[in-house]
Design an enzyme around this catalytic site. Sequence first.
Site, PDB file in Angstrom:
ATOM      1  N   GLY A 124       0.182  -7.894 -11.651  1.00  0.00           N
ATOM      2  CA  GLY A 124       0.243  -7.114 -12.889  1.00  0.00           C
ATOM      3  C   GLY A 124      -0.504  -7.641 -14.086  1.00  0.00           C
ATOM      4  O   GLY A 124      -0.717  -6.893 -15.052  1.00  0.00           O
ATOM      5  N   ARG A 172     -11.982   5.177 -11.302  1.00  0.00           N
ATOM      6  CA  ARG A 172     -11.020   4.843 -12.362  1.00  0.00           C
ATOM      7  C   ARG A 172     -11.221   5.638 -13.661  1.00  0.00           C
ATOM      8  O   ARG A 172     -10.244   6.104 -14.253  1.00  0.00           O
ATOM      9  CB  ARG A 172     -11.016   3.334 -12.653  1.00  0.00           C
ATOM     10  CG  ARG A 172     -10.663   2.476 -11.428  1.00  0.00           C
ATOM     11  CD  ARG A 172     -10.385   1.025 -11.776  1.00  0.00           C
ATOM     12  NE  ARG A 172      -9.124   0.873 -12.466  1.00  0.00           N
ATOM     13  CZ  ARG A 172      -8.992   0.757 -13.751  1.00  0.00           C
ATOM     14  NH1 ARG A 172     -10.053   0.708 -14.528  1.00  0.00           N
ATOM     15  NH2 ARG A 172      -7.806   0.672 -14.303  1.00  0.00           N
ATOM     16  N   ARG A 216      -5.841  -7.567  -9.679  1.00  0.00           N
ATOM     17  CA  ARG A 216      -6.854  -7.297 -10.711  1.00  0.00           C
ATOM     18  C   ARG A 216      -7.286  -8.566 -11.447  1.00  0.00           C
ATOM     19  O   ARG A 216      -8.475  -8.765 -11.689  1.00  0.00           O
ATOM     20  CB  ARG A 216      -6.255  -6.305 -11.716  1.00  0.00           C
ATOM     21  CG  ARG A 216      -7.267  -5.725 -12.680  1.00  0.00           C
ATOM     22  CD  ARG A 216      -6.581  -4.947 -13.812  1.00  0.00           C
ATOM     23  NE  ARG A 216      -5.522  -4.082 -13.399  1.00  0.00           N
ATOM     24  CZ  ARG A 216      -5.630  -2.765 -13.171  1.00  0.00           C
ATOM     25  NH1 ARG A 216      -6.787  -2.165 -13.351  1.00  0.00           N
ATOM     26  NH2 ARG A 216      -4.581  -2.058 -12.799  1.00  0.00           N
ATOM     27  N   CYS A 220     -20.100  17.063  -7.945  1.00  0.00           N
ATOM     28  CA  CYS A 220     -19.898  18.403  -8.491  1.00  0.00           C
ATOM     29  C   CYS A 220     -18.523  18.576  -9.112  1.00  0.00           C
ATOM     30  O   CYS A 220     -17.711  19.366  -8.635  1.00  0.00           O
ATOM     31  CB  CYS A 220     -20.115  19.427  -7.384  1.00  0.00           C
ATOM     32  SG  CYS A 220     -21.734  19.222  -6.668  1.00  0.00           S
ATOM     33  N   GLU A 258       1.724 -11.953  -6.701  1.00  0.00           N
ATOM     34  CA  GLU A 258       0.832 -11.010  -6.006  1.00  0.00           C
ATOM     35  C   GLU A 258      -0.264 -10.495  -6.927  1.00  0.00           C
ATOM     36  O   GLU A 258      -0.432  -9.287  -7.096  1.00  0.00           O
ATOM     37  CB  GLU A 258       1.642  -9.805  -5.503  1.00  0.00           C
ATOM     38  CG  GLU A 258       2.785 -10.141  -4.582  1.00  0.00           C
ATOM     39  CD  GLU A 258       3.643  -8.935  -4.243  1.00  0.00           C
ATOM     40  OE1 GLU A 258       4.315  -8.972  -3.200  1.00  0.00           O
ATOM     41  OE2 GLU A 258       3.662  -7.956  -5.018  1.00  0.00           O
ATOM     42  N   PRO A 259      -1.037 -11.380  -7.547  1.00  0.00           N
ATOM     43  CA  PRO A 259      -2.065 -10.885  -8.452  1.00  0.00           C
ATOM     44  C   PRO A 259      -3.224 -10.235  -7.695  1.00  0.00           C
ATOM     45  O   PRO A 259      -3.555 -10.640  -6.584  1.00  0.00           O
ATOM     46  CB  PRO A 259      -2.545 -12.147  -9.170  1.00  0.00           C
ATOM     47  CG  PRO A 259      -2.235 -13.266  -8.236  1.00  0.00           C
ATOM     48  CD  PRO A 259      -1.051 -12.846  -7.415  1.00  0.00           C
ATOM     49  N   TYR A 279      -7.886   7.792 -14.319  1.00  0.00           N
ATOM     50  CA  TYR A 279      -6.978   7.268 -15.343  1.00  0.00           C
ATOM     51  C   TYR A 279      -7.559   7.380 -16.752  1.00  0.00           C
ATOM     52  O   TYR A 279      -6.958   6.895 -17.695  1.00  0.00           O
ATOM     53  CB  TYR A 279      -6.683   5.784 -15.111  1.00  0.00           C
ATOM     54  CG  TYR A 279      -6.297   5.398 -13.707  1.00  0.00           C
ATOM     55  CD1 TYR A 279      -5.086   5.832 -13.148  1.00  0.00           C
ATOM     56  CD2 TYR A 279      -7.113   4.579 -12.940  1.00  0.00           C
ATOM     57  CE1 TYR A 279      -4.729   5.454 -11.868  1.00  0.00           C
ATOM     58  CE2 TYR A 279      -6.748   4.202 -11.657  1.00  0.00           C
ATOM     59  CZ  TYR A 279      -5.560   4.649 -11.128  1.00  0.00           C
ATOM     60  OH  TYR A 279      -5.213   4.267  -9.861  1.00  0.00           O
TER      61      TYR A 279
HETATM   62  N1  LLP Z   1       2.097  -6.074  -5.927  1.00  0.00           N
HETATM   63  C1  LLP Z   1       2.451  -4.789  -5.761  1.00  0.00           C
HETATM   64  C2  LLP Z   1       3.702  -4.470  -5.085  1.00  0.00           C
HETATM   65  C3  LLP Z   1       1.620  -3.778  -6.270  1.00  0.00           C
HETATM   66  O1  LLP Z   1       1.982  -2.514  -6.121  1.00  0.00           O
HETATM   67  C4  LLP Z   1       0.410  -4.125  -6.930  1.00  0.00           C
HETATM   68  C5  LLP Z   1      -0.482  -3.083  -7.441  1.00  0.00           C
HETATM   69  C6  LLP Z   1       0.070  -5.477  -7.034  1.00  0.00           C
HETATM   70  C7  LLP Z   1       0.949  -6.430  -6.542  1.00  0.00           C
HETATM   71  C8  LLP Z   1      -1.191  -5.956  -7.703  1.00  0.00           C
HETATM   72  O2  LLP Z   1      -1.171  -5.671  -9.062  1.00  0.00           O
HETATM   73  P1  LLP Z   1      -2.319  -6.226 -10.048  1.00  0.00           P
HETATM   74  O3  LLP Z   1      -2.168  -7.728 -10.150  1.00  0.00           O
HETATM   75  O4  LLP Z   1      -3.620  -5.860  -9.477  1.00  0.00           O
HETATM   76  O5  LLP Z   1      -2.031  -5.549 -11.320  1.00  0.00           O
HETATM   77  N2  LLP Z   1      -5.361   1.730  -8.981  1.00  0.00           N
HETATM   78  C9  LLP Z   1      -4.797   1.294 -10.235  1.00  0.00           C
HETATM   79  C10 LLP Z   1      -3.866   0.131 -10.072  1.00  0.00           C
HETATM   80  C11 LLP Z   1      -2.753   0.362  -9.062  1.00  0.00           C
HETATM   81  C12 LLP Z   1      -1.868  -0.835  -8.882  1.00  0.00           C
HETATM   82  C13 LLP Z   1      -1.075  -0.720  -7.634  1.00  0.00           C
HETATM   83  N3  LLP Z   1      -0.230  -1.830  -7.329  1.00  0.00           N
HETATM   84  C14 LLP Z   1      -5.933   0.987 -11.193  1.00  0.00           C
HETATM   85  O6  LLP Z   1      -7.092   1.188 -10.833  1.00  0.00           O
HETATM   86  O7  LLP Z   1      -5.701   0.590 -12.334  1.00  0.00           O
END
Ligand code: LLP
Length: 425
Positions: free
Chosen positions: A248, A324, A288, A354, A285-286, A328
């Site tokens: 997150g 994206r 992004r 298109c 669980e990083p 979004y």
């Molecule tokens: N763990 C779980 C259970 C998740 O659902 C996610 C992301 C992560 C870890 C990784 O989160 P991060 O560290 O990347 O924030 N497609 C969207 C983002 C969807 C996120 C889904 N879950 C976007 O392009 O912004």
Amino acid sequence: MSMSMLKNFNINLEYKGNILHINNVNIINLAKEFSSPLYIYSYDALQINFLKYQNALSNIKHLICFAVKTNYNSRILKEFKELGAGFDTVSMGEIYKAINIGVDPKKIVYAGVGKTDEEIKFAIENNILMFNVESVDELNQINEIAAKLNKVVNIAFRVNPDVDPKTHHYISTGLAKNKFGIDINIIPDIYKYAKNLKNINPNGIHCHIGSQLLDLSPYKEVFKKIINLFNTLKSEGINIDYINIGGGLGICYDNNKDIAPDPKDLIDENFSNFIKNNNITLILEPGRSLIGNAGILLTKVIYQKQNKLKNFIIVDAGMNDLIRPSLYGAYHNILPVKNKNSNQITADIVGPICESGDFLAKDKEIQKPINGDYLVALSAGAYAFSMSSNYNSRMKPAEVLIKDEKAVLIRKRESLKDLLTNEII
Ligand code: LLP
């Protein structure tokens, strides 16, 4: 174009002799060699990002599980594995890809609200570390399948703490109205139930409240709730070995707005002591924050046109390559590869698809290009290629990794023939 503008992106992008370079590699040369659109990733950037987490957690038992959904290129996964990462997976396909690059399955965690029997069986047979379970139905199903396979399976319940992550509503997951996890208030009884199941070992707590969090205060709320839950469970005789706080952490997309949090500020002393004193392994669980700003998307200006209202710059990357902005309304900064100091114009940068929703940027102030010039979209390492599609029968772009100042192809550009794969006439 001032370079201090780019420093928040944590990637080595620099104009040299007016040409943008990534880790000292000339991007025009990359375009010549690999054509466009092209995803380009910096190994140095992803390594720095990973080490930030590792250093931040150095005095607690931990496992950093890269979220495969952000970028599932096998070479990228392999680089993370070699840095010591485990993997956060959400499908049989992701588990397969992780195992295929040789990761120890005891470093794989598996989440998702809709795991099928086939997927559960696959995960158990491959001896992954644990399931992040999102419903009682799923728990029962895992127990039944584990019994048939004669195994006892570690599980963490994904708790929904009802904490507002203060991010885009499509990517917030820890609110009561979201489909994810199980209400934290009713979870103790469900742990008790799980403990009595023969083939289940409920030894973890999982929580992921959302993505692109720029403010860390929601985590503090979550930590308090997790500590309370841990203590309640302990008093009921349920021992927790793993606490997984999800991913997150946000990144900088817009230099004028976003200040990305640093992993070292995530775990406060109180939570860190709690983890140590209870001999817990902390899982993260990083996604992004490890790869988002390590990638860029290179695209070529094909045509330009104007109408009464707008200038349009038409490029060869579309929403099928990077969805994206369309999905979004996400902002991705865009830079010219050749810095010509020409007049600035305000234009929509649009793709060839298109759909009116097919754009990389709206009302973007940018140096007026000429057709054939290249642009790059920044922050395109996460949820970029991994969300690409063949919409409009377009071939997915190639991917290259810059390592030791050399470019290696890590995914071939798709060919016309690839578009027929699996079709039956
Ligand atoms: N763990 C779980 C259970 C998740 O659902 C996610 C992301 C992560 C870890 C990784 O989160 P991060 O560290 O990347 O924030 N497609 C969207 C983002 C969807 C996120 C889904 N879950 C976007 O392009 O912004």
